[in-house]
Enzyme design. Sequence first.
Site, PDB file in Angstrom:
ATOM      1  N   MET A 261      59.779  98.557  -4.125  1.00 47.23           N
ATOM      2  CA  MET A 261      58.835  97.928  -5.034  1.00 47.23           C
ATOM      3  C   MET A 261      58.826  98.606  -6.401  1.00 47.23           C
ATOM      4  O   MET A 261      58.800  97.929  -7.432  1.00 47.23           O
ATOM      5  CB  MET A 261      57.424  97.958  -4.446  1.00 47.23           C
ATOM      6  CG  MET A 261      56.373  97.316  -5.355  1.00 47.23           C
ATOM      7  SD  MET A 261      54.701  97.354  -4.684  1.00 47.23           S
ATOM      8  CE  MET A 261      54.839  96.126  -3.390  1.00 47.23           C
TER       9      MET A 261
ATOM     10  N   LYS B  82      58.286  80.270 -25.137  1.00 49.88           N
ATOM     11  CA  LYS B  82      57.573  80.126 -23.865  1.00 49.88           C
ATOM     12  C   LYS B  82      57.966  81.257 -22.924  1.00 49.88           C
ATOM     13  O   LYS B  82      58.933  81.983 -23.166  1.00 49.88           O
ATOM     14  CB  LYS B  82      57.891  78.776 -23.226  1.00 49.88           C
ATOM     15  CG  LYS B  82      59.367  78.539 -22.913  1.00 49.88           C
ATOM     16  CD  LYS B  82      59.590  77.152 -22.344  1.00 49.88           C
ATOM     17  CE  LYS B  82      61.068  76.941 -22.009  1.00 49.88           C
ATOM     18  NZ  LYS B  82      61.308  75.634 -21.395  1.00 49.88           N
TER      19      LYS B  82
ATOM     20  N   ARG C  67      62.515  64.382 -15.375  1.00 47.95           N
ATOM     21  CA  ARG C  67      61.576  65.474 -15.145  1.00 47.95           C
ATOM     22  C   ARG C  67      60.230  65.082 -15.736  1.00 47.95           C
ATOM     23  O   ARG C  67      59.267  64.872 -15.020  1.00 47.95           O
ATOM     24  CB  ARG C  67      62.119  66.765 -15.778  1.00 47.95           C
ATOM     25  CG  ARG C  67      61.390  68.029 -15.376  1.00 47.95           C
ATOM     26  CD  ARG C  67      62.112  69.277 -15.861  1.00 47.95           C
ATOM     27  NE  ARG C  67      62.240  69.347 -17.327  1.00 47.95           N
ATOM     28  CZ  ARG C  67      62.741  70.384 -17.980  1.00 47.95           C
ATOM     29  NH1 ARG C  67      63.207  71.423 -17.310  1.00 47.95           N
ATOM     30  NH2 ARG C  67      62.804  70.373 -19.298  1.00 47.95           N
TER      31      ARG C  67
ATOM     32  N   TYR D  83      64.749 102.154   2.675  1.00 45.98           N
ATOM     33  CA  TYR D  83      64.238 101.396   3.809  1.00 45.98           C
ATOM     34  C   TYR D  83      65.369 100.796   4.644  1.00 45.98           C
ATOM     35  O   TYR D  83      66.380 100.300   4.114  1.00 45.98           O
ATOM     36  CB  TYR D  83      63.356 100.242   3.313  1.00 45.98           C
ATOM     37  CG  TYR D  83      62.005 100.674   2.789  1.00 45.98           C
ATOM     38  CD1 TYR D  83      61.071 101.267   3.627  1.00 45.98           C
ATOM     39  CD2 TYR D  83      61.669 100.470   1.446  1.00 45.98           C
ATOM     40  CE1 TYR D  83      59.824 101.657   3.146  1.00 45.98           C
ATOM     41  CE2 TYR D  83      60.426 100.852   0.951  1.00 45.98           C
ATOM     42  CZ  TYR D  83      59.507 101.442   1.810  1.00 45.98           C
ATOM     43  OH  TYR D  83      58.282 101.823   1.333  1.00 45.98           O
TER      44      TYR D  83
END
Length: 814
Positions: free
Chosen positions: A758, A483, A581, A709
């Site tokens: 980013m 998964k 769950r 930044y």
Amino acid sequence: MTLSIKTIEQILHAKRFGGVSNGTIDNISIDSRSLQNNEKTLFFALVGPNNDAHIYITTLIEKGVQNFVVTHIPDKCENKANFLIVDNTLEALQQFAAHHRSLFDFPIIGLTGSNGKTIVKEWLNFLLSPDFNVVRSPKSYNSQVGVPLSILAINQKYNLGIFEAGISKRNEMDKLEAIIKPTIGILTNIGSAHNEGFTNIDEKIKEKLLLFQHSNIIIYQKNSIVKALLDSNSKTFSWSFTDKTAAVFIILKPNQEGTVLQIHYVKTNFEVQIPFKEDASIENSISCLMVLLYFNYNIETIQNRMKLLFPVEMRLKVKDGINNCTLIDDSYSSDFQSLKIALDFLESQKQHEKKTLILSDIFESGLTNEELYSKVSQLIVANKITRVFVIGETISAFENKFPNCSSFENTKKFIIAYPNLTFGNETILIKGARHFQFETIVSLLERKTHETILEINLNAISHNLNFYKSKLKPTTKIMVMVKAFGYGSGGFEIAKLLEHHKVDYLGVAFADEGITLKNAGIKLPIMVLNPESTSFLSIIQHQLEPEIYSLKGLHAFLKIAEQLNLVHFPIHIKIDTGMHRLGFEEENINELISILQNTNLVTIKSILSHLATSDDLNHLEFTHYQINLFEKLSSKMLFELQINPIRHLLNTSGITNFPDAQYDMVRLGIGVYGVSNDLEEQKELENVSTLKSVISQIRSIQAGESVGYGRRFIANDSSKIATIPIGYADGISRAWGNGLGFVTINNQKAIIIGSICMDMLMVDCTKIDCKEGDEVIIFGKIPTVNEIAKKLNTIPYEILTSISQRVKRIYYRE
């Protein structure tokens, strides 16, 4: 090699049953999955801690294999094939190889050490092949199994052999020495690899030196530790940077082209240029130089050949290609043995029905061209290759032997023709000798992405899977979780490898993950752990198997099943034993049983639950409560429904910490990807994922200047700053910046400074010898994902699954 069954029976001192004794074999196999197995194959049914190849014999007989070396004849196989019964099939394989080695009397170079064996072997092949017909280990075939398979490639056409021997614990080298019987020994660098198998470094070196117990000469870097452990009767040929009593004394002089070796040997002084600067490559080059000196090559030949040494690519890489192609890049070697390996790898990783081979002339086969390319043709046909492109003057003369074949005299002519060739929706194996420069073909066919990549070591996944298998009972099945895009490692590629290893089930979280795998050709049963009711129809259409965890979900699925007139569709029932769950709670079990008793629309394939604290032994009482409740509720279902489904409870940590609760199957997750929260267990696992990038730019700043930044980093002194093209859009947490995290550049830590952007991050490389374009390790062995997770107060799962899909995945096998 062509031998009669009767002769093999005598060599192995085996007892033969069934079949006939006058048949012959010309191929040895230990891999039941290989498409190269046929009626001329002798299959050794190896038995290991995690696998017993006897279980595949019935299938192999159906495919035409008729000759087997076994410890016993499997049920219902009597009189269906030739069976040579021995006490131990691995020892029989080694014995067979040792006998084969005894038939030849030419020089054999044996290599051992912690590092550099494969590189030295490949360089020696390059340096010596103009004067010898060389047979050598394919790839890194240096294990208890790999060595005999390598030796069996020897034939009468060769006059020099080069073979590796690798060990990981005591009492292994004697067996390899008996097979290789090297006349010339080379001890490469001794490092920390496999230290855990030995009491100390002396014991490890002493074990490795056993390879040379009958050698005429031992080549090594002179040092007091090795010298003390050498047999006093051993003849040595040593070299050193510091000890002038060594046979060859060497002074290093770095230059723009690499390094000049100033050689002092038998009152002769001369220089050799090599194209390397790093220590490991220099040492490996010198090992090769020593062989040339031992063989009495003249100085000019040594100088001319040594300067042409090249970096060795030792891995088969899987890459994304253009037009939905998959590339298998093996563009740096072309010999018959490695072609067989590459074709098996192609079959294990094929992602399309269409399979294409791009192949150059093959060298050093020890066969005539007619014999060689007839065998190559047989391999290509057996592996069901759809089309073939052959490149080279020699192989082109035999193009009529290959199906759907186009030939080109050289790589340049292929590239000229390339715009008129069509590639799409196929798996392409690119395999060529180095001087054909097939890397240019790889570049043409590879999908272009940015320079950050996630490398996935398929060998490591296989190793980790086998490690956990070794903890299981022989009857325990195994489901592997793929998964979340295979925990960030890639879904289909990992699933295909696991299918190759014959795991029993794959597990995904959502239907779309399973649908993608099914559409890509995965045939293993796939369980969907968190299906939404809106996905039930798609699950049925794609033959996935849903986990049902509530009465509402069960009613919804039964409604669709009734509409489609299904009968006994497989489902999996989840019980909540305390995780709270998903799952049926104890008060729902009677109603669940009542519904299931009154329908034949579905069948219960398995019953499962999930442990909340299997990784934390401080909660032993709660885990045992969960196990006991699972036993109670699942047993009630088995009894009242009169069924016998698979029961499974354990995840990765549970496999280790609660072995008595294996039931019928376990679910292996993060462990197969090389991560454990147990420090001792982590030492047994191999690193799977390495996130890499490169240095885009290096700049110098002065004290008081800032980076990034918000000016969150201000230099105290003049500094050298490297910018790396990876950022939070690629999955790197911003919290890993500002001095907390680091990357590795040229084996040194470089602290991340300022805010992670980013698409990039910046590091301080003031004290590191580096340049633009140098490789950068974001995570892998240093730092590990465990280390990053601990500092970020999270778990390794989050680190791995956060890596963006825009980061290119490259899969490789050593």
